[in-house]
Each structure stands twice: as structure tokens, then as C-alpha cells.
Design an enzyme around this catalytic site. Sequence first.
Site, PDB file in Angstrom:
ATOM      1  N   HIS A   1       0.851  -1.193   0.000  1.00 20.99           N
ATOM      2  CA  HIS A   1       0.000   0.000   0.000  1.00 20.99           C
ATOM      3  C   HIS A   1       0.881   1.237   0.000  1.00 20.99           C
ATOM      4  CE1 HIS A   1      -3.881   1.912   1.842  1.00 20.99           C
ATOM      5  NE2 HIS A   1      -3.228   2.776   1.105  1.00 20.99           N
TER       6      HIS A   1
ATOM      7  N   GLU B   1      -7.502   1.469  -3.953  1.00 18.53           N
ATOM      8  CA  GLU B   1      -8.059   1.979  -2.695  1.00 18.53           C
ATOM      9  C   GLU B   1      -9.082   3.052  -3.055  1.00 18.53           C
ATOM     10  OE1 GLU B   1      -5.471   4.336  -0.284  1.00 18.53           O
ATOM     11  OE2 GLU B   1      -6.461   3.756   1.573  1.00 18.53           O
TER      12      GLU B   1
ATOM     13  N   ALA C   1      -8.581  10.962   3.644  1.00 20.95           N
ATOM     14  CA  ALA C   1      -8.074  11.997   2.745  1.00 20.95           C
ATOM     15  C   ALA C   1      -8.512  11.765   1.300  1.00 20.95           C
ATOM     16  CB  ALA C   1      -6.559  12.040   2.838  1.00 20.95           C
TER      17      ALA C   1
ATOM     18  N   GLY D   1      -9.327   5.341   9.076  1.00 21.51           N
ATOM     19  CA  GLY D   1     -10.417   5.229   8.109  1.00 21.51           C
ATOM     20  C   GLY D   1     -11.479   4.237   8.558  1.00 21.51           C
TER      21      GLY D   1
ATOM     22  N   ASP E   1       3.908   4.531  11.860  1.00 25.00           N
ATOM     23  CA  ASP E   1       4.710   5.756  11.874  1.00 25.00           C
ATOM     24  C   ASP E   1       4.559   6.522  13.191  1.00 25.00           C
ATOM     25  OD1 ASP E   1       2.134   6.638  11.595  1.00 25.00           O
ATOM     26  OD2 ASP E   1       2.521   7.979   9.916  1.00 25.00           O
TER      27      ASP E   1
ATOM     28  N   HIS F   1      -0.185   7.724  12.729  1.00 18.26           N
ATOM     29  CA  HIS F   1      -1.461   7.070  12.416  1.00 18.26           C
ATOM     30  C   HIS F   1      -1.903   6.125  13.531  1.00 18.26           C
ATOM     31  CE1 HIS F   1      -0.537   8.573   8.408  1.00 18.26           C
ATOM     32  NE2 HIS F   1      -1.768   8.299   8.054  1.00 18.26           N
TER      33      HIS F   1
ATOM     34  N   ASP G   1       1.598   3.453   3.122  1.00 16.50           N
ATOM     35  CA  ASP G   1       0.541   4.378   2.673  1.00 16.50           C
ATOM     36  C   ASP G   1       1.157   5.740   2.347  1.00 16.50           C
ATOM     37  OD1 ASP G   1      -2.012   5.117   1.969  1.00 16.50           O
ATOM     38  OD2 ASP G   1      -2.691   5.525   4.000  1.00 16.50           O
TER      39      ASP G   1
HETATM   40 ZN   LIG Z   1      -3.784   4.735   0.960  1.00 15.36          ZN
END
Ligand SMILES: [Zn+2]
Length: 379
Positions: free
Chosen positions: A60, A129, A140, A216, A243, A246, A269
Site C-alpha cells: 500500500h 483503494e 483523505a 479510516g 509511523d 497514524h 501508505d
Molecule cells: Zn492509501
Amino acid sequence: MKAIINGKIILDDQILTGQVLLYNETIEKIIPDTFFSANSADLVIDAEGKYVSAGFINLHIHGCHGFDAMDDTPEALDTIREGMAQSGVTAFLPTTMTYDFPTIYRSFDQIRAAMGKKMGAKILGCHVEGPFISEVYKGAQSSKYIITPDFSYLEPYKDIIKIVTIAPEKLVDDTFMKECKKNHIVVSMGHSSATYEEAMAAIAAGVGQVTHLFNGLQPLHHRRPSVVGAALDTAVTCEIIADNVHVHPAMQRLVYKIKGKDQLILITDSMRACMLPDGESELGGQVVIVKDQIATLRDGTIAGSVLTMNEAIRRFWLNTGVPLQDVIRLATINPAKELMIYDKMGSIAVGKEANLTFFDDNIFISQTIVEGHVVYQKD
Ligand SMILES: [Zn+2]
């Protein structure tokens, strides 16, 4: 035959020293260094005590170095695959976002063309995605082009699509799931407002993965466990963005305690601002501000990350304190198994592709090899 000497070779469940790794385009043999004569090899690489692991696989990733997988130019994927190699990734899925299908198709065409090229990290296909996601948990992504899951849109590109993220509460019948199963496409739940019950039904219907667990999705609530609760309550595989922005380090530890070393996959991501200094950038047609290496939309919504895979490994390792080989597994074995390509890559084993990554105790990448060829070497 080529040889790697003086490496700490990371295997599935142990780290070997005092051994020489012999390879061509595939891994040939691992032998004790006392049995090795440098004259017998065409090339000898001295790992200088660094770790040598199977190349990382990123399922991803939207972009890096100023480019996005949806930029309609070959230069974008060429640059991204070089960036992947620099971060120890030897194979990845460029990831498309919610857009109108003519735009997504242009990106698919670029990905399909790039898959045949030999440079940098390998492109294994793509992760779609959006646009089959929830308006409520779009994160986002732009709500303008969100639609109900409909396989007919994917049909012309089913050969390159490896993962599709959907909000399962939007499925109208079982056609979408059946077609994905028939075409070996992993269906991942994400950007979804599904309840625990809806998520459990989706898992029973064949959803095998959760897209960036926690992000999400409805937060975990003790009376409304949502997709997160279903993910933790079953053996479904979960992507995680380690990270520390997130997902809090404590949650990374908790998730690892529940999911263990076989059901988690580190992803980045990452967006085009990855591997660049702070500043203004773009994701899915929206303005993104990167400050102190945190990417957000103007309204403060966390956008894609600027995380690299080697940094994800370093942080998850520090956060959890589990053995390094078990963390590496989350970026090698698990993603390879998820795509059903573990017979070809994902670990250092005889007969598998010689996709290898060299790094030190800080997980700084010094060299990356794809199918026996050096694709990145730190100056
Ligand atoms: Zn993504």
C-alpha cells in the site's frame, strides 16, 4: 554464482552468522563460510556485518520523491520504484485512490506498462483503494467519485489488480466478492463505517484483510466494536501504518499481542511528499501540508504518510521490542503470503528470487538487490 559474505542473514525464525549466501537470479545455497572460496564466485559482496534480509514488500503505497502512482506519466512509477529500492523495498503495489474511472484507468495503463520493465523495485500489480469506500470514513480521499462496489469497473484490469479496498457495508449482492475470489484479488475492508456484525459477515463472505487498521474506520468502542473489533476477533490480516502518527505506539504493542507475527502487514501508505522535506504537497487531488513530517489536509485530517518501509520497521521494532526477525516478517513473509507469491519471494530460501536488502541496527538501507541485480547502493 554470486556470494554475500559477512552478513547477518535473516531467515524465517532465526538470524544466521558465519554463513555465505550464494545466488544468481534466485537463491542457490547457504553454506558455512569455512566451506567458501572467493575464487569460486563471479562476484563477492561483503555485507560488513550488516543484516541481509529478504527484500521488503509494500502492499500500500501511493508515491514518493514528488511522484504519485496516479500521475499519468511513466516517470512517476520509474521514480517511485527507485525510491522503494532506497528504502529496502524490492516489490510493491502502486496504490490508486478515489477518482473517476477514466483517470484510474490511465493509472492502471501506466502500472501495466511498468510491470514489464526491469528497474528498481518490482511492480507486482496494483492496490485499488477507492472509489468503493464510505463517504463517512473517506479520510483523505475525495467524496466526489465514491461509488458502490461494482466489479465490472475492474474487469478490464483484473490481471493487474491484486488488492481492492472496499467498504463492505456498501456491497449490494455477492457478485463483487465472487468475482474477486475467482480472479484471486484480495478484498480488504477499509475506509468503512461497517459495524462489527457487518464486518464479521464480510469476513465470512471472503474479505481477507483490513486496510490500515484503525485509520479510516470507526474507532474501537466497547459496545460498538466495528471493523476494528472484528479484525482483532478473527484471523483476518491487518495492514498497519507504524509511523507513530497514524497509530500510537501503545496500540501497535496491543495489536501485536493480539494478532501476533502472522496476521500483521507493515505498509507505508506513503504519498508523493515521502522522502522530501516538509512543505505543501498533493494527494488524491487535495492539498496536503507536511509539517514536522506529518501530512494533513488543510482541515487537519491526517492524509497519507511520509513513512518509508525501513522507518516503519525501525519504529515497530522499537515500539514492540519483539525479535527483529519477527518484525521483518511483517514486511516480507506476510505480504508475500497475502498475495499468494510466497513460493517466489518473501523469504531467503533456496529457489526463491534473490530479492535482498542490507541494513544496519538502525534499519538504514545500504544496498538492495532484485532478482540478483543490485538496484540500489548507498554512496
Ligand atoms: Zn492509501
